[in-house]
Design a protein around this motif. Structure first.
Motif, short mmCIF file in Angstrom:
data_model
loop_
_atom_site.label_atom_id
_atom_site.label_comp_id
_atom_site.label_asym_id
_atom_site.label_seq_id
_atom_site.Cartn_x
_atom_site.Cartn_y
_atom_site.Cartn_z
N UNK A 142 0.85 -1.19 0.00
CA UNK A 142 0.00 0.00 0.00
C UNK A 142 0.88 1.24 0.00
N UNK A 143 0.35 2.34 -0.50
CA UNK A 143 1.08 3.59 -0.37
C UNK A 143 1.20 4.00 1.10
N UNK A 144 0.45 3.37 1.97
CA UNK A 144 0.58 3.64 3.41
C UNK A 144 1.86 3.04 3.99
N UNK A 145 2.58 2.28 3.18
CA UNK A 145 3.92 1.87 3.57
C UNK A 145 4.89 3.04 3.45
N UNK A 146 4.49 4.08 2.71
CA UNK A 146 5.36 5.21 2.40
C UNK A 146 4.91 6.51 3.04
N UNK A 147 3.63 6.60 3.39
CA UNK A 147 3.06 7.83 3.96
C UNK A 147 1.85 7.43 4.80
N UNK A 148 1.42 8.32 5.69
CA UNK A 148 0.39 7.91 6.65
C UNK A 148 -0.65 8.99 6.91
N UNK A 149 -1.78 8.54 7.42
CA UNK A 149 -2.78 9.35 8.08
C UNK A 149 -2.77 8.95 9.56
N UNK A 150 -3.40 9.73 10.44
CA UNK A 150 -3.40 9.36 11.85
C UNK A 150 -4.09 8.02 12.10
N UNK A 151 -3.65 7.33 13.13
CA UNK A 151 -4.32 6.14 13.66
C UNK A 151 -4.27 4.95 12.70
N UNK A 152 -3.16 4.82 11.98
CA UNK A 152 -3.02 3.72 11.02
C UNK A 152 -1.77 2.87 11.31
N UNK A 153 -1.32 2.87 12.55
CA UNK A 153 -0.02 2.26 12.87
C UNK A 153 0.08 0.80 12.46
N UNK A 154 -0.89 -0.01 12.83
CA UNK A 154 -0.81 -1.45 12.54
C UNK A 154 -0.82 -1.69 11.04
N UNK A 155 -1.71 -1.02 10.35
CA UNK A 155 -1.82 -1.21 8.90
C UNK A 155 -0.56 -0.73 8.19
N UNK A 156 -0.08 0.46 8.56
CA UNK A 156 1.13 1.00 7.92
C UNK A 156 2.33 0.09 8.18
N UNK A 157 2.46 -0.38 9.41
CA UNK A 157 3.57 -1.28 9.74
C UNK A 157 3.50 -2.56 8.93
#
Length: 249
Positions: A142-157
């Motif tokens: 996911x692009x959330x591997x590279x950037x984040x929104x708040x409260x996404x720690x588990x998914x981003x990790x």
């Protein structure tokens, strides 16, 4: 791109991106195994492919379970004799403040998203390495591997781990002619695109929000038997959003 006589396994294939990917491979001539924990939806998706003239079966699988994953590949080989492509698409998201996220919730996301990728890749590779042409594994990051929104720690990790796991597997399995790549989708609308606002589309440099077929075509490219020089890569498909500077007034 033709996948005639190829056997493709897609996890999380009952709906959304996974179903689109499975359907695309079937249209390209592959024999497709749809795996999902949702029995009714998964069986219906496989039946739909068969009704369109494709060859597909459904195997119920909770990707958090090593036993279920082992059974998935055993069933695939019993039915089709080989495995050529694996698309690790199954995933779980949980948006919750890091102050409140429990260990059980953290583990559930990581086990669903990352551990399943390793287990499924391990089991698929055991069969792929006996193929004359090897095989291809595609992990959905996911692009959330590279950037984040708040409260996404588990998914981003979990998605960051998938990117790292991908290049590690690409190096380890390369000697067996097994290519491993991942895709990092941005906003891919799996609902009704017509309900999106004009601004949703216009914020993307591409001028539109993504749709599942954008990801399906990328899977076909990454697993095409002629693309043997493409491995270890993370293909970002986000309409250019991760390259766009955004400043608030």
């Amino acid at each position: 791109m033709s996948f005639t006589d190829q056997v493709v396994v897609v996890t999380g294939a009952a709906q959304g991106i996974g179903r689109s990917v499975a359907e695309a491979y079937a249209v390209a001539g592959a024999k497709v195994v749809l795996a999902d924990n949702k029995e009714a939806e998964g069986a219906a998706a496989a039946a739909s492919i068969r009704n369109e003239g494709g060859e597909a079966i459904f195997v119920q699988c909770d990707v958090r379970s090593e036993q279920d994953i082992t059974n998935l590949f055993r069933t695939t080989v019993e039915e089709f004799k080989q495995i050529d492509v694996l698309v690790n698409n199954a995933g779980l998201a949980k948006w919750k403040s890091p102050y409140e996220l429990t260990l059980e919730e953290w583990d559930d996301v990581l086990n669903t998203n990352v551990r399943s990728c390793f287990l499924a890749s391990r089991e698929a590779a055991k069969h792929m390495k006996s193929n004359e042409h090897g095989g291809a594994i595609i992990n959905m990051a996911s692009t959330r591997a590279l950037m984040s929104e708040p409260d996404t720690e588990a998914y981003a990790a979990s998605k960051g781990a998938i990117v790292a796991l991908t290049h590690a597997l690409a190096v380890s399995l390369g000697k067996d002619q097994i290519r491993v790549n991942c895709i990092s989708p941005g906003w891919i609308e799996t609902g009704e695109v017509k309900k999106l606002k004009k601004e949703d589309h216009e914020q993307h440099p591409s001028g539109r929000v993504g749709v599942p077929s954008d990801i399906s075509r990328a899977c076909l490219y990454l697993s095409d038997p002629s693309n043997t020089f493409v491995t270890g890569t993370n293909l970002v498909i986000d309409g250019g959003m991760t390259r766009k500077m955004i400043y608030e007034d």
